[in-house]
Scaffold this active site. Structure first.
Site, short mmCIF file in Angstrom:
data_model
loop_
_atom_site.label_atom_id
_atom_site.label_comp_id
_atom_site.label_asym_id
_atom_site.label_seq_id
_atom_site.Cartn_x
_atom_site.Cartn_y
_atom_site.Cartn_z
N ASP A 1 -58.06 -18.06 37.81
CA ASP A 1 -57.45 -16.97 37.03
C ASP A 1 -56.89 -17.58 35.76
O ASP A 1 -56.01 -18.45 35.82
CB ASP A 1 -56.35 -16.32 37.88
CG ASP A 1 -55.78 -15.05 37.23
OD1 ASP A 1 -55.90 -14.90 36.00
OD2 ASP A 1 -55.20 -14.24 37.98
N ASP B 1 -56.94 -11.70 30.07
CA ASP B 1 -56.63 -12.18 31.42
C ASP B 1 -57.88 -11.95 32.27
O ASP B 1 -58.38 -10.81 32.32
CB ASP B 1 -55.43 -11.35 31.92
CG ASP B 1 -54.83 -11.83 33.23
OD1 ASP B 1 -55.39 -12.75 33.85
OD2 ASP B 1 -53.80 -11.25 33.63
N HIS C 1 -51.98 -4.82 35.36
CA HIS C 1 -50.81 -4.65 34.49
C HIS C 1 -51.23 -4.41 33.06
O HIS C 1 -52.25 -4.90 32.59
CB HIS C 1 -49.94 -5.92 34.55
CG HIS C 1 -50.73 -7.19 34.44
ND1 HIS C 1 -50.88 -7.86 33.27
CD2 HIS C 1 -51.47 -7.88 35.35
CE1 HIS C 1 -51.64 -8.93 33.48
NE2 HIS C 1 -52.04 -8.95 34.73
N HIS D 1 -46.77 -8.33 31.11
CA HIS D 1 -46.54 -7.16 31.96
C HIS D 1 -45.84 -6.08 31.15
O HIS D 1 -44.63 -5.96 31.12
CB HIS D 1 -45.74 -7.55 33.20
CG HIS D 1 -46.56 -8.36 34.16
ND1 HIS D 1 -47.30 -7.78 35.16
CD2 HIS D 1 -46.80 -9.68 34.24
CE1 HIS D 1 -47.96 -8.73 35.82
NE2 HIS D 1 -47.67 -9.90 35.28
N GLU E 1 -56.97 -5.98 38.27
CA GLU E 1 -57.21 -7.09 39.20
C GLU E 1 -57.08 -6.71 40.67
O GLU E 1 -56.04 -6.93 41.28
CB GLU E 1 -56.34 -8.29 38.87
CG GLU E 1 -54.87 -8.03 38.68
CD GLU E 1 -54.14 -9.31 38.26
OE1 GLU E 1 -54.38 -10.37 38.83
OE2 GLU E 1 -53.31 -9.21 37.33
N GLU F 1 -60.99 -9.98 38.14
CA GLU F 1 -60.14 -9.43 37.07
C GLU F 1 -60.86 -9.44 35.73
O GLU F 1 -61.55 -10.40 35.38
CB GLU F 1 -58.84 -10.26 36.96
CG GLU F 1 -57.89 -9.76 35.89
CD GLU F 1 -56.55 -10.50 35.88
OE1 GLU F 1 -56.51 -11.66 36.30
OE2 GLU F 1 -55.55 -9.89 35.44
#
Ligand code: MN
Ligand code: MN
Length: 295
Positions: free
Chosen positions: A83, A94, A154, A162, A187, A280
């Site tokens: 990740d 991300d 998020h 976040h 994710e 993700e």
């Protein structure tokens, strides 16, 4: 939209680094070497890590990033989740993928990947976070596994991992409505365990919160360094290990956490030690759907 270009650039770099990093998930590779390799690639491509490279193995779901002395080696049949985050001037991408070392893609991995695809299909302005959570839940349950209920996707905003809205991995009673231009990391996590993660006692990833009076000199040095270098984004213990002698590091970090100068991301493990898979991508909500930045 200047912002959008930055998000797309971060996404493109994250996808390239993922391709190269994913290839290096092999039996015998040290987690420390893999994390350093991934982060070096991000810098070489002109960006910065948005958070420490996470390499979570088997029942560890998230927040594992090797410390400077980590000797852990990837073993055959491990379920490894890579990740990684990239930022360009605070605009974040991300991305995460899962791999069975030396084996074929398992149904557990397929469940998370298909859940991610289904959410991406469903995203458009007006859709609710509950509807997206329901898509994750149904997809993962159709494989006979459970989504992890206390981990979420998020919203991303500049310098902020976040940004307020979360995307659950289950249907929820209330939810927010997505709007054009918002950016999200989606994710899904799937497990053959209970479907919940719990904190491990230790943390190796942290984030600056605020200036505080600090008794220990090394704690003051670390706080200044992380504020100057990582702003509000998470950092790894490994990234600050060179600043102070090893025997002072834990003491300083403990004081920083205790005084709420920094936040500790505890390592998250599946409650029944079930295997955990994750997939993700980062997306921008568009007029009629969404654009995946991390392809
Ligand atoms: Mn991630
Ligand atoms: Mn994420």
């Amino acid at each position: 939209m200047k912002e959008k270009e930055k998000y797309l650039e971060a996404g493109r770099i994250a996808a390239e680094v993922m391709d190269e990093g994913y290839r290096e998930i092999k039996e015998g590779v040290k987690l420390l070497d893999l994390a350093n390799y991934v982060e070096k690639l991000i810098y070489e491509k002109g960006a910065k890590p948005a958070f420490p490279c996470n390499i979570s193995v088997n029942s560890v779901a998230a927040h594992y990033s090797p410390d400077a002395w980590d000797e852990t080696v990837i073993k055959k049949s491990d379920l490894v989740k890579l990740d990684l985050g990239v930022h360009v001037n605070g605009y974040i991408a991300d991305i995460a993928r899962s791999k069975i070392v030396g084996g074929n893609k398992s149904d557990l991995i397929k469940a998370a990947e298909e859940a991610l695809e289904n959410v991406i299909e469903a995203i458009k302005p007006g859709v609710t976070t509950s509807e997206l959570g329901e898509a994750v839940e149904k997809t993962i349950e159709s494989y006979g596994y459970r989504p992890i209920v206390n981990l979420t996707g998020h919203m991303l905003t500049r310098w902020n991992l976040h940004g307020g809205i979360t995307i659950p991995n289950i249907k929820t009673t209330s939810g927010e409505t997505l709007k054009e231009g918002q950016v999200f990391a989606i994710e899904p996590f799937a497990t053959d365990g209970e479907g919940r993660v719990v904190d491990e006692p230790n943390a190796i990833i942290f984030r600056y919160l605020q200036d505080r009076p600090l008794r220990i000199k090394e704690a003051r040095e670390i706080l200044k360094y992380v504020k100057d270098n990582y702003n509000t984004l998470p950092f790894a213990e490994r990234w600050i290990a060179h600043l102070v002698p090893r025997f002072k590091l834990n003491q300083a970090l403990r004081q920083l956490v205790f005084t709420k100068a920094i936040y500790a991301y505890h390592i998250l493990r599946e409650k029944k030690r079930g295997l955990v898979s994750q997939a993700e991508h980062t997306v921008i909500v568009t007029k009629n759907g969404c654009e995946v930045t991390t392809l």
